[in-house]
Design a protein around this motif. Sequence first.
Motif, PDB file in Angstrom:
ATOM      1  N   SER A 233       1.468  12.176   2.367  1.00  0.00           N
ATOM      2  CA  SER A 233       1.231  13.384   3.150  1.00  0.00           C
ATOM      3  C   SER A 233       2.257  14.458   2.786  1.00  0.00           C
ATOM      4  N   GLY A 234       1.772  15.659   2.442  1.00  0.00           N
ATOM      5  CA  GLY A 234       2.645  16.741   2.034  1.00  0.00           C
ATOM      6  C   GLY A 234       3.038  16.700   0.575  1.00  0.00           C
ATOM      7  N   ARG A 235       2.672  15.635  -0.121  1.00  0.00           N
ATOM      8  CA  ARG A 235       3.031  15.491  -1.545  1.00  0.00           C
ATOM      9  C   ARG A 235       1.799  15.510  -2.449  1.00  0.00           C
ATOM     10  N   CYS A 236       0.656  15.122  -1.879  1.00  0.00           N
ATOM     11  CA  CYS A 236      -0.580  15.067  -2.656  1.00  0.00           C
ATOM     12  C   CYS A 236      -1.746  15.299  -1.708  1.00  0.00           C
ATOM     13  N   ASP A 237      -2.659  16.191  -2.069  1.00  0.00           N
ATOM     14  CA  ASP A 237      -3.848  16.401  -1.248  1.00  0.00           C
ATOM     15  C   ASP A 237      -4.640  15.098  -1.174  1.00  0.00           C
TER      16      ASP A 237
ATOM     17  N   HIS B  96       0.825  -1.198   0.000  1.00  0.00           N
ATOM     18  CA  HIS B  96       0.000   0.000   0.000  1.00  0.00           C
ATOM     19  C   HIS B  96       0.868   1.261   0.000  1.00  0.00           C
ATOM     20  N   ARG B  97       1.895   1.267   0.815  1.00  0.00           N
ATOM     21  CA  ARG B  97       2.785   2.431   0.884  1.00  0.00           C
ATOM     22  C   ARG B  97       3.430   2.715  -0.473  1.00  0.00           C
ATOM     23  N   ASN B  98       3.763   1.647  -1.196  1.00  0.00           N
ATOM     24  CA  ASN B  98       4.478   1.813  -2.466  1.00  0.00           C
ATOM     25  C   ASN B  98       3.606   2.363  -3.591  1.00  0.00           C
ATOM     26  N   LEU B  99       2.319   2.506  -3.349  1.00  0.00           N
ATOM     27  CA  LEU B  99       1.459   3.145  -4.346  1.00  0.00           C
ATOM     28  C   LEU B  99       1.699   4.651  -4.422  1.00  0.00           C
ATOM     29  N   ALA B 100       2.454   5.196  -3.472  1.00  0.00           N
ATOM     30  CA  ALA B 100       2.742   6.630  -3.484  1.00  0.00           C
ATOM     31  C   ALA B 100       3.429   7.043  -4.780  1.00  0.00           C
TER      32      ALA B 100
ATOM     33  N   HIS C 225       0.392  12.492 -11.457  1.00  0.00           N
ATOM     34  CA  HIS C 225       0.010  13.890 -11.197  1.00  0.00           C
ATOM     35  C   HIS C 225      -1.406  13.969 -10.636  1.00  0.00           C
ATOM     36  N   VAL C 226      -1.688  13.116  -9.661  1.00  0.00           N
ATOM     37  CA  VAL C 226      -2.995  13.118  -9.008  1.00  0.00           C
ATOM     38  C   VAL C 226      -3.127  14.380  -8.164  1.00  0.00           C
ATOM     39  N   ASP C 227      -4.238  15.092  -8.343  1.00  0.00           N
ATOM     40  CA  ASP C 227      -4.475  16.328  -7.589  1.00  0.00           C
ATOM     41  C   ASP C 227      -5.116  16.059  -6.232  1.00  0.00           C
ATOM     42  N   PHE C 228      -5.904  14.986  -6.172  1.00  0.00           N
ATOM     43  CA  PHE C 228      -6.611  14.682  -4.925  1.00  0.00           C
ATOM     44  C   PHE C 228      -6.835  13.185  -4.849  1.00  0.00           C
ATOM     45  N   ALA C 229      -6.442  12.583  -3.722  1.00  0.00           N
ATOM     46  CA  ALA C 229      -6.626  11.146  -3.526  1.00  0.00           C
ATOM     47  C   ALA C 229      -7.619  10.917  -2.389  1.00  0.00           C
TER      48      ALA C 229
END
Length: 457
Positions: free
Chosen positions: A407-411, A377-381, A388-392
């Motif tokens: 956190s801090g990289r993508c809303d 799950h973590r590696n999906l970052a 270029h996902v704006d909101f997850a």
Amino acid sequence: MTALWTSDAIAAATGGTAHLAFEARGIAFDSREVGTGDLFVALAGDVADGHQFVDGAFASGAAGAIVSRPIEQPHILVADTAAALNALGGAARVRTAARIAGITGSVGKTGTKEALADALARASKGPVHRSVKSYNNHTGVPLSLARMPVDTAFGVFEMGMNHAGELAALTRIVRPHVALVTTVASAHRAFFDSEEKIADAKGEIFEGLEPGGTAIIPFDSPHKDRLIAAARPYAGQIITFGRDPSADVSALDAIDIDGGTLVTARMRGADLCFTLSQPGDHWIANALAVLAAVQALGGDLGAAGLALADFGDLAGRGARHKIMTATGEAVLIDESYNANPASMSATLAVLGKTVATRRIALLGEMKELGEESQDYHRNLAAPIIAAHVDFAILVGDDMAPLADAISGRCDHIHVANGEMAGEALMSYLKGGDAVLVKGSNAVGLSRLVSNLTGAAS
């Protein structure tokens, strides 16, 4: 309409006893799917016994039933209904002269199955039969076989597994002329010690190959050599496919066009240029596998290329819907059927190539990943950032490591369930947005998609 099965033929195939003659035009083991003239197979499941639904099946028009205890209606009495279904599937396979393909893989089984069936049907060389939905397990495969008409020219069957030994049993019933592995990835990892063990389990599909049959293997897989070794004792020929030019069937060129791809494929003895209606590198691989199978089965490559150009969206597997918002139209990419790390990365890449004002990823947790679940799950970052996902919108407890990683990289927002995810999405969604919805079946995101697309065009 010619009968699919007569009561005498069913009795002969299953070793059962016929009570009152009947003819069946179809077969079902779910009483809710029974139609007029169908055979109902009363399976005893973990939750309910099919015998409880016999009356309902006949009320829906069933012509007869396979049961393990006597009933008043026309039936075949057997000792074990599950064994009878297996036997009926096996008998259907014996009585046909069809060329048969069996497909498995961690990702892409159903899409490849549907595309291959369409490609074979496009050439009009005879009736094509395919397994419906994702009927790919110990009950779905024999049911799909038993539904195959005797005059079928080509049969295409999906086979799945989540434990070692399951595919070996299924492939010996299907007895394919062509056995295809789409890819190997960490799906159902909770049941396997390593991805290599998953490859070994997928390689079981080759054990049922007909003499002289063809094994089709993904060249780009790190488990290519393992799969080739598994196929070698059973296959008359082994064909590889992939983007690598060393593959037997490879993509010489691939250009993104209007939501699809223009592909030039190198085949054995010929090159083929075709338009692929589905976007994404994973679909290029699927298409190459389809072409390899068409050629091995004696199909028409030109017709296959036309079929791939016309191949439509699959619900839960990439179908695109238009959603009306207060500020205009948004696009929803429905990948809600299931998820594992490989398919998540592939579909996030598709989202990244989708032209949109903003890109939204609504992702449900991935199940059955075992002790390494947090890492997966973590590696999906990385693919989220690359897209270029704006909101997850992250759904489920297992998504906590990913929420921390972006956190801090993508809303983003992290919610407990699909209902909360839907509310969050609708409060954020605007015209011009593209949203990807994907997660494991258990998360239930297909219900969210149904709610959102009720008025979709």
